[in-house]
Design a protein around this motif. Structure first.
Motif, PDB file in Angstrom:
ATOM      1  N   GLY A  57      20.296  12.100  -4.469  1.00 31.81           N
ATOM      2  CA  GLY A  57      21.045  10.978  -3.913  1.00 31.81           C
ATOM      3  C   GLY A  57      20.706   9.668  -4.596  1.00 31.81           C
ATOM      4  N   ARG A  58      19.428   9.472  -4.874  1.00 32.36           N
ATOM      5  CA  ARG A  58      19.012   8.232  -5.554  1.00 32.36           C
ATOM      6  C   ARG A  58      19.622   8.156  -6.958  1.00 32.36           C
ATOM      7  N   ALA A  59      19.690   9.292  -7.649  1.00 32.39           N
ATOM      8  CA  ALA A  59      20.261   9.304  -9.001  1.00 32.39           C
ATOM      9  C   ALA A  59      21.733   8.924  -8.964  1.00 32.39           C
ATOM     10  N   ILE A  60      22.455   9.433  -7.970  1.00 32.11           N
ATOM     11  CA  ILE A  60      23.877   9.078  -7.839  1.00 32.11           C
ATOM     12  C   ILE A  60      24.025   7.589  -7.593  1.00 32.11           C
ATOM     13  N   ALA A  61      23.245   7.067  -6.639  1.00 28.98           N
ATOM     14  CA  ALA A  61      23.358   5.655  -6.279  1.00 28.98           C
ATOM     15  C   ALA A  61      23.021   4.741  -7.453  1.00 28.98           C
ATOM     16  N   ARG A  62      22.080   5.162  -8.302  1.00 31.40           N
ATOM     17  CA  ARG A  62      21.740   4.365  -9.484  1.00 31.40           C
ATOM     18  C   ARG A  62      22.864   4.391 -10.517  1.00 31.40           C
ATOM     19  N   ALA A  63      23.537   5.527 -10.622  1.00 26.79           N
ATOM     20  CA  ALA A  63      24.524   5.701 -11.688  1.00 26.79           C
ATOM     21  C   ALA A  63      25.875   5.066 -11.379  1.00 26.79           C
ATOM     22  N   ILE A  64      26.197   4.874 -10.087  1.00 28.43           N
ATOM     23  CA  ILE A  64      27.499   4.321  -9.701  1.00 28.43           C
ATOM     24  C   ILE A  64      27.332   2.840  -9.390  1.00 28.43           C
ATOM     25  N   ASP A  65      28.077   2.035 -10.085  1.00 27.18           N
ATOM     26  CA  ASP A  65      27.962   0.585  -9.933  1.00 27.18           C
ATOM     27  C   ASP A  65      28.258   0.166  -8.495  1.00 27.18           C
ATOM     28  N   GLY A  66      27.301  -0.517  -7.874  1.00 24.66           N
ATOM     29  CA  GLY A  66      27.493  -1.051  -6.529  1.00 24.66           C
ATOM     30  C   GLY A  66      27.312  -0.055  -5.405  1.00 24.66           C
ATOM     31  N   ALA A  67      26.933   1.182  -5.707  1.00 26.01           N
ATOM     32  CA  ALA A  67      26.786   2.198  -4.661  1.00 26.01           C
ATOM     33  C   ALA A  67      25.629   1.844  -3.730  1.00 26.01           C
ATOM     34  N   ARG A  68      25.809   2.237  -2.453  1.00 24.17           N
ATOM     35  CA  ARG A  68      24.782   2.002  -1.442  1.00 24.17           C
ATOM     36  C   ARG A  68      24.165   3.331  -1.037  1.00 24.17           C
ATOM     37  N   LEU A  69      22.837   3.379  -0.955  1.00 31.72           N
ATOM     38  CA  LEU A  69      22.117   4.586  -0.566  1.00 31.72           C
ATOM     39  C   LEU A  69      21.611   4.437   0.863  1.00 31.72           C
ATOM     40  N   VAL A  73      26.167   6.695  -0.491  1.00 32.27           N
ATOM     41  CA  VAL A  73      25.470   7.964  -0.684  1.00 32.27           C
ATOM     42  C   VAL A  73      24.544   8.168   0.508  1.00 32.27           C
ATOM     43  N   ILE A  74      24.752   9.247   1.238  1.00 39.98           N
ATOM     44  CA  ILE A  74      23.958   9.562   2.429  1.00 39.98           C
ATOM     45  C   ILE A  74      23.093  10.776   2.108  1.00 39.98           C
ATOM     46  N   HIS A  75      21.801  10.678   2.400  1.00 41.32           N
ATOM     47  CA  HIS A  75      20.899  11.778   2.073  1.00 41.32           C
ATOM     48  C   HIS A  75      19.798  11.870   3.123  1.00 41.32           C
ATOM     49  N   GLY A  76      19.358  13.093   3.390  1.00 39.58           N
ATOM     50  CA  GLY A  76      18.244  13.302   4.303  1.00 39.58           C
ATOM     51  C   GLY A  76      16.922  13.271   3.563  1.00 39.58           C
ATOM     52  N   LEU A  93      27.445  13.094   0.581  1.00 36.92           N
ATOM     53  CA  LEU A  93      26.383  13.539   1.470  1.00 36.92           C
ATOM     54  C   LEU A  93      25.518  14.583   0.782  1.00 36.92           C
ATOM     55  N   PHE A  94      24.223  14.412   0.872  1.00 35.80           N
ATOM     56  CA  PHE A  94      23.185  15.312   0.347  1.00 35.80           C
ATOM     57  C   PHE A  94      23.630  16.060  -0.906  1.00 35.80           C
ATOM     58  N   SER A  95      23.770  15.304  -1.994  1.00 36.36           N
ATOM     59  CA  SER A  95      24.264  15.870  -3.241  1.00 36.36           C
ATOM     60  C   SER A  95      23.426  15.384  -4.417  1.00 36.36           C
TER      61      SER A  95
END
Length: 303
Positions: free
Chosen positions: A261-273, A247-250, A148-150
């Motif tokens: 949040g977008r950077a995390i979701a791009r870096a982790i395979d299969g992550a959902r934003l 990945v949850i972000h405001g 969350l919001f990271s």
């Protein structure tokens, strides 16, 4: 709801981590990790109850240097803050008393103490960074990952709005009267909180008073912030993460901008934003049901 409490030991055994454990001990465990200078209280009991009512065992704990957990009282590296900020901006580590990886080890120590082999890991803000370090280091112990919001502190990410960052790093002198500290908590909430879901001032003040009376230790914020800067980019952890990740972000977060949040979701395979309109850098009650729904959906993806 019964809350079981205790202390886990980390490192050489001299570090004590206070935890609270809720729900049926036989239910799938969820470990909640809170952020910079934030006691476990910010995972509000009513929020935890929503997860318990969905059939999960919920554990929240105070990170080192905050709340009822041990205070390290170790001196910083001595490097100028500007140098450490610049190194962090380009994804490079710096020196500090401890790192986010050490704090991930603390989270593992809580699970060890409770004889939990693997858990769903959920982290908010700095807790989301610790969660990434945990999931990258303890792959088999991570059933799923919720952030969350990271951010993952990758190089050249847009920095926080200066006013938002300074609101956390520059507060009243530590020996200020209680009312001054509570007034500052209200001010910070106005700056970094959710513009679409404003928390009433009296509620912010009451929750800040609860935290102040439980344990007021502003020195821990500087050491935890140093740990963030010392760790550099977390992308090497992200590339190792195998657990289902959400990945949850405001969209209105000025402290940890949605770029994080977008950077995390791009870096982790299969992550959902999942982006929430009107949500800033807090967890207002109005979004709890939606957040719990997103998290439990990710838990289910883990099987």
């Amino acid at each position: 709801m019964q809350i079981r409490t205790g202390y886990a030991t980390s490192g050489s055994g001299d570090l004590k981590l206070y935890y609270e454990d809720m729900g049926d001990a036989g239910d799938p465990p969820v470990l909640l990790i809170m952020g910079l200078g934030a006691q476990l209280l910010l995972w509000r009991t009513e929020f935890c109850e929503k997860l318990v009512n969905q059939g999960f065992r919920v554990i929240r704990f105070d990170n080192r240097d905050i709340g009822l957990s041990s205070k390290s009282e170790r001196r910083s590296s001595g490097q100028p803050l500007v140098i450490r900020l610049l190194r962090s901006f380009v994804g490079l580590p710096s020196r500090a008393a401890y790192t986010l990886e050490d704090m991930a080890g603390d989270a593992a120590a809580v699970l060890d103490h409770l004889n939990i082999e693997a858990a769903h890991i959920v982290g908010a803000s700095m807790g989301g960074m610790i969660a990434q370090a945990f999931a990258g280091q303890f792959i088999e112990r991570t059933k799923s990952l919720g952030i969350l919001f990271s951010s993952n502190n990758s190089a050249l990410l847009p920095p926080p709005a200066p006013r938002a960052l300074l609101s956390l790093l520059i507060g009243p002198p530590p020996d200020s009267p209680r009312d001054v500290i509570l007034d500052n908590a209200v001010r910070v909430s106005r700056i970094i909180g959710s513009p679409g879901y404003r928390i009433p001032e009296e509620q912010v003040r009451a929750e800040a008073a609860e935290g102040y009376d439980r344990n007021y230790y502003p020195q821990g914020i500087a050491r935890q912030f140093a740990a963030i800067l010392a760790s550099g980019s977390l992308t090497h952890h992200d590339r190792r993460i195998a657990a289902p990740t959400v990945v949850i972000h405001g969209r209105a977060d000025k402290l940890m901008r949605p770029f994080g949040g977008r950077a995390i979701a791009r870096a982790i395979d299969g992550a959902r934003l999942v982006l929430f309109d009107g949500m800033g850098h807090d967890l207002p009650e109005q979004v709890w049901d939606r957040v719990v729904g997103v998290l439990t959906g990710n838990f289910a993806a883990a099987g």
